[in-house]
Write a protein that holds these residues in place. Structure first.
Motif, PDB file in Angstrom:
ATOM      1  N   ILE A 255      15.794  -2.993   5.527  1.00 39.49           N
ATOM      2  CA  ILE A 255      14.899  -1.862   5.398  1.00 39.49           C
ATOM      3  C   ILE A 255      14.525  -0.611   5.156  1.00 39.49           C
ATOM      4  O   ILE A 255      14.132   0.361   5.083  1.00 39.49           O
ATOM      5  CB  ILE A 255      13.267  -1.842   6.381  1.00 39.49           C
ATOM      6  N   THR A 256      15.904   0.166   4.531  1.00 38.72           N
ATOM      7  CA  THR A 256      16.468   0.917   3.885  1.00 38.72           C
ATOM      8  C   THR A 256      15.216   1.314   2.871  1.00 38.72           C
ATOM      9  O   THR A 256      15.119   0.997   2.626  1.00 38.72           O
ATOM     10  CB  THR A 256      17.262   0.777   2.741  1.00 38.72           C
ATOM     11  N   PRO A 257      14.945   2.999   3.135  1.00 34.61           N
ATOM     12  CA  PRO A 257      13.757   3.689   2.477  1.00 34.61           C
ATOM     13  C   PRO A 257      14.085   3.342   1.090  1.00 34.61           C
ATOM     14  O   PRO A 257      12.973   3.070   0.480  1.00 34.61           O
ATOM     15  CB  PRO A 257      14.155   4.700   2.792  1.00 34.61           C
ATOM     16  N   GLU A 258      15.190   3.387   0.348  1.00 34.08           N
ATOM     17  CA  GLU A 258      15.386   3.271  -1.137  1.00 34.08           C
ATOM     18  C   GLU A 258      15.033   1.578  -1.696  1.00 34.08           C
ATOM     19  O   GLU A 258      14.811   1.998  -2.805  1.00 34.08           O
ATOM     20  CB  GLU A 258      15.962   3.820  -1.689  1.00 34.08           C
ATOM     21  N   PHE A 259      14.817   0.758  -0.670  1.00 35.55           N
ATOM     22  CA  PHE A 259      14.129  -0.630  -1.427  1.00 35.55           C
ATOM     23  C   PHE A 259      12.864  -0.846  -1.112  1.00 35.55           C
ATOM     24  O   PHE A 259      12.255  -1.507  -0.946  1.00 35.55           O
ATOM     25  CB  PHE A 259      14.968  -1.257  -0.143  1.00 35.55           C
ATOM     26  N   THR A 260      12.066   0.504  -0.493  1.00 37.35           N
ATOM     27  CA  THR A 260      10.346   0.247  -0.182  1.00 37.35           C
ATOM     28  C   THR A 260       9.334   0.734  -1.103  1.00 37.35           C
ATOM     29  O   THR A 260       9.795   1.408  -1.679  1.00 37.35           O
ATOM     30  CB  THR A 260      10.458   0.404   1.189  1.00 37.35           C
ATOM     31  N   CYS A 261       8.596   0.259  -0.743  1.00 41.74           N
ATOM     32  CA  CYS A 261       6.933   0.729  -1.449  1.00 41.74           C
ATOM     33  C   CYS A 261       6.212   1.063  -0.519  1.00 41.74           C
ATOM     34  O   CYS A 261       6.549  -0.276   0.377  1.00 41.74           O
ATOM     35  CB  CYS A 261       6.444   0.438  -2.821  1.00 41.74           C
ATOM     36  N   ARG A 262       4.691   1.398  -0.240  1.00 43.29           N
ATOM     37  CA  ARG A 262       3.344   0.973   0.520  1.00 43.29           C
ATOM     38  C   ARG A 262       2.880   0.931  -1.046  1.00 43.29           C
ATOM     39  O   ARG A 262       2.525   1.805  -1.446  1.00 43.29           O
ATOM     40  CB  ARG A 262       3.464   2.389   1.502  1.00 43.29           C
ATOM     41  N   LEU A 263       2.107  -0.240  -0.490  1.00 38.25           N
ATOM     42  CA  LEU A 263       0.960  -0.285  -1.332  1.00 38.25           C
ATOM     43  C   LEU A 263      -0.544  -0.232  -0.302  1.00 38.25           C
ATOM     44  O   LEU A 263      -0.709  -0.374   0.878  1.00 38.25           O
ATOM     45  CB  LEU A 263       0.294  -1.851  -1.784  1.00 38.25           C
ATOM     46  N   ARG A 264      -1.437   0.646  -0.926  1.00 38.33           N
ATOM     47  CA  ARG A 264      -2.552   2.172  -0.275  1.00 38.33           C
ATOM     48  C   ARG A 264      -3.537   1.529  -0.999  1.00 38.33           C
ATOM     49  O   ARG A 264      -3.802   0.899  -1.954  1.00 38.33           O
ATOM     50  CB  ARG A 264      -2.845   3.237  -0.591  1.00 38.33           C
ATOM     51  N   TRP A 265      -4.183   0.757   0.838  1.00 37.74           N
ATOM     52  CA  TRP A 265      -5.572  -0.654  -0.330  1.00 37.74           C
ATOM     53  C   TRP A 265      -7.178   0.074  -0.399  1.00 37.74           C
ATOM     54  O   TRP A 265      -7.077   1.367  -0.337  1.00 37.74           O
ATOM     55  CB  TRP A 265      -6.493  -1.168   1.360  1.00 37.74           C
ATOM     56  N   SER A 266      -7.805  -0.031  -1.034  1.00 35.38           N
ATOM     57  CA  SER A 266      -8.940   0.000  -1.238  1.00 35.38           C
ATOM     58  C   SER A 266     -10.053  -1.028  -1.173  1.00 35.38           C
ATOM     59  O   SER A 266      -9.490  -1.629  -1.910  1.00 35.38           O
ATOM     60  CB  SER A 266      -9.109   1.054  -2.845  1.00 35.38           C
ATOM     61  N   ARG A 267     -11.811  -0.164  -0.999  1.00 29.82           N
ATOM     62  CA  ARG A 267     -11.929  -2.020  -0.284  1.00 29.82           C
ATOM     63  C   ARG A 267     -12.490  -2.720  -2.234  1.00 29.82           C
ATOM     64  O   ARG A 267     -12.345  -1.870  -3.610  1.00 29.82           O
ATOM     65  CB  ARG A 267     -13.302  -1.412  -0.578  1.00 29.82           C
ATOM     66  N   GLY A 268     -11.753  -3.873  -2.290  1.00 32.52           N
ATOM     67  CA  GLY A 268     -12.293  -4.922  -3.364  1.00 32.52           C
ATOM     68  C   GLY A 268     -11.106  -4.818  -4.176  1.00 32.52           C
ATOM     69  O   GLY A 268     -10.548  -5.861  -5.127  1.00 32.52           O
ATOM     70  N   ALA A 269     -10.371  -4.370  -3.412  1.00 36.61           N
ATOM     71  CA  ALA A 269      -9.245  -4.879  -4.341  1.00 36.61           C
ATOM     72  C   ALA A 269      -7.944  -6.043  -3.466  1.00 36.61           C
ATOM     73  O   ALA A 269      -8.411  -6.230  -2.786  1.00 36.61           O
ATOM     74  CB  ALA A 269      -7.563  -3.484  -4.371  1.00 36.61           C
ATOM     75  N   LEU A 270      -7.146  -6.084  -4.380  1.00 34.89           N
ATOM     76  CA  LEU A 270      -6.577  -7.458  -3.994  1.00 34.89           C
ATOM     77  C   LEU A 270      -5.237  -7.274  -4.239  1.00 34.89           C
ATOM     78  O   LEU A 270      -4.410  -6.767  -5.205  1.00 34.89           O
ATOM     79  CB  LEU A 270      -6.557  -8.529  -4.889  1.00 34.89           C
ATOM     80  N   ALA A 271      -4.367  -7.706  -3.373  1.00 34.64           N
ATOM     81  CA  ALA A 271      -2.611  -7.907  -2.948  1.00 34.64           C
ATOM     82  C   ALA A 271      -1.810  -9.258  -3.410  1.00 34.64           C
ATOM     83  O   ALA A 271      -2.735  -9.938  -2.597  1.00 34.64           O
ATOM     84  CB  ALA A 271      -2.567  -6.514  -2.354  1.00 34.64           C
TER      85      ALA A 271
END
Ligand code: FE2
Length: 304
Positions: A255-271
């Motif tokens: 989980i080294t920070p350079e390996f990561t991303c964050r998905l931010r949610w919005s209503r109706g989105a599908l991840a």
């Protein structure tokens, strides 16, 4: 006396497709970080053509996790139909399914819940012999901010390990167990005191299986680290106590920070993400708000 450094710098690293997204005919893709993840716009999953679905799977292979915006009108049957176009839709045994839709688990955090379901780094159901290749969440409700899903690219985690350690681990396996994590709760009631997600505690069905420490992705042919603190009990042939020092080192590295991303949610989105080459983590930073997702998993192959 000199100082002993307590940190190391992370050498520059990236996942090449993030910097060279393909041009797609059926939607647009905006990469999120140098490691992984992309926002997708311009596709309607309930009416997508076969060509559009093939392009979407290509984008998923390249970017590992996608947040597909604008799916407010995706009904539960349409979500199931979309999932079936990607493979066999499994039924998750550890939660009460959505009424009338055995393929869907509703992940619900009520404003007073203490913990977020999925709030530890993991790859979904890796204690199964055939763990899901994809997990998808359709957002019914989310807080105005917070509740992001974090991801970590495990191709980078494997490739960035010390070469001697990689050589040592290349052909080893680790035991993944459903006994860890929230499964250690004594009862349904204890689980439910933590989360409104309708988890069903079934100790007789908790699985243990040996999987490779590094698995080879069947599409890309690349190796990805495949251990995590939520499921990995020990290295095969060692006790948990013997394994823990090395496993802890791998988990921290993964989980080294350079390996990561964050998905931010919005209503109706599908991840949707590829469990074969990333870890994920449900951020628990929205007390007082409700978050409601409809989850479906698509079965994968036995890891090799
Ligand atoms: Fe998960």
């Amino acid at each position: 006396m000199g100082y002993v450094p307590t940190f190391t710098y992370q050498a520059a690293v990236c996942h090449a497709p993030q910097f060279a997204p393909r041009s797609y005919r059926h939607f647009t893709v905006s990469p999120l970080t140098g490691a992984m993840g992309a926002d997708v716009e311009g596709i309607d999953l309930s009416s997508a053509s076969d060509a559009a679905i093939a392009e979407l799977e290509q984008a998923l292979t390249d970017h590992i996790a996608l947040m597909i915006r604008g799916q407010e009108n995706l009904t539960p049957p349409a979500q199931i139909a979309f999932a079936r176009r990607l493979g066999h839709v499994g039924i998750w045994p550890y939660a009460k399914a959505m009424e009338g839709y055995p393929e869907i688990t509703e992940l619900i955090q009520e404003p007073g819940d203490k913990y977020a379901f999925g709030g530890t780094w993991h790859s979904d159901s890796c204690s199964f012999e055939h763990p899901p290749k994809y997990t998808m969440l359709h957002c019914v409700a989310c807080p105005p901010v917070g509740g992001d899903t974090g991801f970590a690219n495990q191709y980078l985690a494997w490739e960035r390990l010390d070469p001697a350690l990689k050589a040592e681990l290349e052909h080893r396996r680790a035991i993944a167990s459903g006994r860890l994590g929230y499964m250690t709760a004594a009862s349904d009631a204890e689980v439910q005191s933590h989360t409104a997600t309708p988890v069903s505690f079934r100790p007789e069905e908790l699985l243990e299986v040996a999987h490779p420490v590094a698995r080879t992705h069947p599409v890309t042919g690349r190796k990805a680290l495949y251990v995590n603190s939520s499921y990995t009990l020990c290295l095969e042939g060692e006790s948990q106590k013997q394994s823990l020092p090395l496993l802890r080192r791998l988990w921290e590295h993964a989980i080294t920070p350079e390996f990561t991303c964050r998905l931010r949610w919005s209503r109706g989105a599908l991840a949707i993400w590829d469990n074969r080459c990333c870890l994920h983590y449900a951020h628990s930073d929205y007390p007082g708000y409700r978050r409601h997702m409809r989850r479906i998993v698509v079965e994968g192959e036995r890891p090799v």
